[in-house]
Scaffold this motif. Structure first.
Motif, PDB file in Angstrom:
ATOM      1  N   PHE A 100       0.822  -1.287   0.020  1.00 39.63           N
ATOM      2  CA  PHE A 100       0.167   0.032   0.020  1.00 39.63           C
ATOM      3  C   PHE A 100       0.851   1.130  -0.148  1.00 39.63           C
ATOM      4  O   PHE A 100       1.941   1.158   0.406  1.00 39.63           O
ATOM      5  CB  PHE A 100      -0.846   0.060   1.201  1.00 39.63           C
ATOM      6  CG  PHE A 100      -1.876  -1.088   1.201  1.00 39.63           C
ATOM      7  CD1 PHE A 100      -2.807  -1.468   0.332  1.00 39.63           C
ATOM      8  CD2 PHE A 100      -1.355  -2.210   2.193  1.00 39.63           C
ATOM      9  CE1 PHE A 100      -3.569  -2.707   0.431  1.00 39.63           C
ATOM     10  CE2 PHE A 100      -2.288  -3.206   2.400  1.00 39.63           C
ATOM     11  CZ  PHE A 100      -3.514  -3.608   1.643  1.00 39.63           C
TER      12      PHE A 100
ATOM     13  N   ARG B 117      -1.246   2.788   6.437  1.00 37.58           N
ATOM     14  CA  ARG B 117      -1.993   1.737   5.804  1.00 37.58           C
ATOM     15  C   ARG B 117      -0.883   0.572   5.760  1.00 37.58           C
ATOM     16  O   ARG B 117      -1.345  -0.645   6.009  1.00 37.58           O
ATOM     17  CB  ARG B 117      -2.433   2.173   4.445  1.00 37.58           C
ATOM     18  CG  ARG B 117      -3.779   1.107   4.088  1.00 37.58           C
ATOM     19  CD  ARG B 117      -4.201   1.782   2.793  1.00 37.58           C
ATOM     20  NE  ARG B 117      -5.263   0.810   2.181  1.00 37.58           N
ATOM     21  CZ  ARG B 117      -5.415   0.795   1.093  1.00 37.58           C
ATOM     22  NH1 ARG B 117      -4.761   1.536  -0.121  1.00 37.58           N
ATOM     23  NH2 ARG B 117      -6.545  -0.001   0.503  1.00 37.58           N
TER      24      ARG B 117
ATOM     25  N   GLY C  90      -1.345  -3.177   7.336  1.00 40.40           N
ATOM     26  CA  GLY C  90      -1.348  -4.426   6.749  1.00 40.40           C
ATOM     27  C   GLY C  90      -0.378  -5.353   7.225  1.00 40.40           C
ATOM     28  O   GLY C  90      -0.908  -6.664   7.681  1.00 40.40           O
TER      29      GLY C  90
ATOM     30  N   ARG D 224      -3.416   7.041  -2.606  1.00 39.57           N
ATOM     31  CA  ARG D 224      -4.392   5.990  -2.883  1.00 39.57           C
ATOM     32  C   ARG D 224      -4.182   5.405  -4.486  1.00 39.57           C
ATOM     33  O   ARG D 224      -4.648   4.500  -4.799  1.00 39.57           O
ATOM     34  CB  ARG D 224      -5.960   6.050  -2.695  1.00 39.57           C
ATOM     35  CG  ARG D 224      -6.044   6.461  -1.033  1.00 39.57           C
ATOM     36  CD  ARG D 224      -5.911   5.068  -0.486  1.00 39.57           C
ATOM     37  NE  ARG D 224      -6.270   5.206   0.780  1.00 39.57           N
ATOM     38  CZ  ARG D 224      -7.085   4.491   1.824  1.00 39.57           C
ATOM     39  NH1 ARG D 224      -7.842   3.798   1.142  1.00 39.57           N
ATOM     40  NH2 ARG D 224      -7.230   4.639   3.031  1.00 39.57           N
TER      41      ARG D 224
ATOM     42  N   THR E   1      -7.965  -6.007  -0.364  1.00 42.80           N
ATOM     43  CA  THR E   1      -8.035  -5.091   0.845  1.00 42.80           C
ATOM     44  C   THR E   1      -7.074  -6.277   1.967  1.00 42.80           C
ATOM     45  O   THR E   1      -6.760  -7.390   1.874  1.00 42.80           O
ATOM     46  CB  THR E   1      -9.200  -4.939   1.417  1.00 42.80           C
ATOM     47  OG1 THR E   1     -10.035  -6.317   1.764  1.00 42.80           O
ATOM     48  CG2 THR E   1     -10.438  -4.315   0.574  1.00 42.80           C
TER      49      THR E   1
ATOM     50  N   GLU F 225      -8.167  -6.984   5.009  1.00 39.92           N
ATOM     51  CA  GLU F 225      -9.191  -8.002   5.314  1.00 39.92           C
ATOM     52  C   GLU F 225      -9.270  -9.261   4.375  1.00 39.92           C
ATOM     53  O   GLU F 225      -9.237 -10.495   4.828  1.00 39.92           O
ATOM     54  CB  GLU F 225     -10.532  -7.733   5.823  1.00 39.92           C
ATOM     55  CG  GLU F 225     -10.571  -6.603   6.732  1.00 39.92           C
ATOM     56  CD  GLU F 225      -9.928  -4.981   6.058  1.00 39.92           C
ATOM     57  OE1 GLU F 225      -9.914  -4.418   7.263  1.00 39.92           O
ATOM     58  OE2 GLU F 225      -9.836  -4.796   4.997  1.00 39.92           O
ATOM     59  N   GLU F 226      -9.258  -8.980   3.181  1.00 36.53           N
ATOM     60  CA  GLU F 226      -9.086 -10.147   2.343  1.00 36.53           C
ATOM     61  C   GLU F 226      -7.854 -10.843   2.255  1.00 36.53           C
ATOM     62  O   GLU F 226      -8.009 -12.091   2.120  1.00 36.53           O
ATOM     63  CB  GLU F 226      -9.453  -9.667   0.842  1.00 36.53           C
ATOM     64  CG  GLU F 226     -11.023  -9.104   0.706  1.00 36.53           C
ATOM     65  CD  GLU F 226     -11.175  -8.301  -0.657  1.00 36.53           C
ATOM     66  OE1 GLU F 226     -12.576  -8.030  -1.103  1.00 36.53           O
ATOM     67  OE2 GLU F 226     -10.222  -7.736  -1.032  1.00 36.53           O
TER      68      GLU F 226
END
Length: 431
Positions: free
Chosen positions: A31, A36, A40, A78, A289, A291-292
């Motif tokens: 990222f 971020r 992660g 981003r 992401t 979470e994924e």
């Protein structure tokens, strides 16, 4: 190794995990923003799995466009498709690793550049545990850098890593060339040759890669060949095998994606790999992401635990893959005085030849195909000392690959795992 004090932290962690019967699982993750990236790494570290961390660099940094990386980080962070390592600076990166990495959670930086010296200097300054690539595997598919130049710079860069007080771990990407449709004998040969190149330049903590392809039995044979050839050619190194979940066109459905991921975990466990780089169901659509990524790691851990207690039922094929890979290694090494010069000469003469690779230093006369046994084989060999698909059975001539058949082969695993019925799986009954 006898020099235990010089064993790198990444190698030691994987070795301890393997001794305890645990497969190390690792995401593809990067990222742009520092916070971020920190979040992660922390999430991966806390996942219910035996994990290693990953920091994947952005495309600007890979291409040495550091000004664009700094500008994008400042204005549109981003929009970055990875971590702009140099733009953040070594002090910030060292602090990031100090907060997240440890002996039980080493972090690997994945970069993708054919000319790694500047990045490797930064990695050494920041105290990174591990990185990856290789003079062939990060030159021919991803750049137009002349192979001889890449070999020279990689030699200097590897020596830099080897000279550190604690040498950095280095993973060859040679077993992942093009991601798909490269018959396994060449993947095995390139992985071993790049490992030999690393050792030639003083580094002994290495890992050898192999990317899952289209046939489980053939992949098991390839992993066995890789381990056997590595034992013969890389004695004295602290090494392990890393498998990659299929790198080509991914299934479009979540259930198909998890079926494919499950098959790669079982392949790693039963094929003797100590580490697995996973993909997520989001791969077919976008960058996953945090979470994924964590969900895929935890799923892989669960599958690995179940697979360790149950025979897979799939047997390795017996196609002479080891013998063919060994012949390719020998055919390259006889052309030069060093591994590096041998690689340059072998590609110049077409004795090593990547199918569908358009780099100017690649002959591109070979072609891979999915044969009538649903395995990868050669439909055209070029100047390589390998057999084509019809060599053992003239009644089944190897068809020439055209645009339509190439497109169909590229989507083989997508169609296979999205459509097949599944029984006896952790996903049985899921919908």
């Amino acid at each position: 190794m006898n020099e235990g004090r010089r064993t790198d932290r990444f190698s030691a962690f994987v070795r301890r995990s393997a001794a305890a019967g645990r497969l190390v699982v690792q995401p593809r993750m990067g990222f742009g923003e520092l916070d971020r990236m920190r979040a992660g790494l922390a999430a991966v570290r806390e996942a219910r799995a035996t994990t290693a961390g990953t920091v994947t660099l952005d495309s600007y940094t890979r291409c040495h466009d550091f000004a664009a990386a700094r500008r994008t980080l400042r204005e549109r962070p981003r929009d970055l498709n990875g971590f702009p390592l140099l733009a953040h600076g070594s002090i910030a990166v060292r602090a990031l690793l100090g907060e997240t990495a440890s002996q039980d959670f080493p972090v690997q930086v994945r970069h993708g550049t054919a000319r790694p010296l500047r990045i490797f200097r930064f990695l050494a300054e920041a105290g990174v545990d591990a990185t990856e690539g290789g003079p062939v595997s990060y030159c021919l598919p991803y750049s137009r850098t002349p192979l001889a130049e890449a070999v020279r710079e990689w030699g200097t860069a590897v020596e830099l890593l080897a000279a550190q007080p604690v040498p950095m771990h280095l993973e060859t990407f040679g077993g992942c060339m093009l991601g798909q449709l490269c018959p396994p004998s060449l993947l095995v040969a390139l992985s071993v040759l790049e490992g030999m190149f690393f050792r030639e330049h003083g580094l002994t903590g290495i890992s050898l890669s192999y990317a899952q392809q289209v046939h489980q039995g053939q992949d098991l044979e390839a992993l066995a060949a890789l381990q056997r050839l590595a034992a013969e050619r890389l004695a004295g190194t602290d090494r392990h095998i890393v498998l990659y979940t299929y790198m080509g066109v991914f299934p479009r459905t979540p259930i198909g994606s998890y079926r494919l991921l499950e098959s790669s975990v079982r392949l790693a466990v039963h094929g003797g790999a100590q580490r697995l780089v996973v993909k997520t169901p989001a791969e077919a659509h976008r960058i996953p992401t945090i979470e994924e990524n964590v969900a895929a790691l935890e799923f892989s851990h669960t599958v690995a635990e179940a697979a360790a207690d149950a025979p897979d039922g799939v047997r390795p094929t017996e196609t002479g893959l080891y013998e063919e890979a060994r012949t390719l290694v020998d055919a390259a090494l006889e052309l030069g005085d060093t591994v590096g010069s041998s690689l340059v000469a072998a590609f110049a003469q077409g004795r090593l030849d990547l199918p569908y690779c358009l780099h100017p230093d690649n002959a591109n006369r070979s072609r891979g195909t999915i044969d009538r046994h649903a395995m990868l084989s050669w439909s055209r060999a070029g100047a390589m000392p390998v057999r084509t698909a019809d060599a053992g059975d003239p009644a089944w001539p190897a068809a020439e690959v055209d645009a339509r058949s190439l497109t169909r082969m590229l989507s083989h695993n997508e169609r296979r795992f999205d459509r097949e019925e599944r029984t006896g799986s952790l996903l049985a009954g899921a919908s």
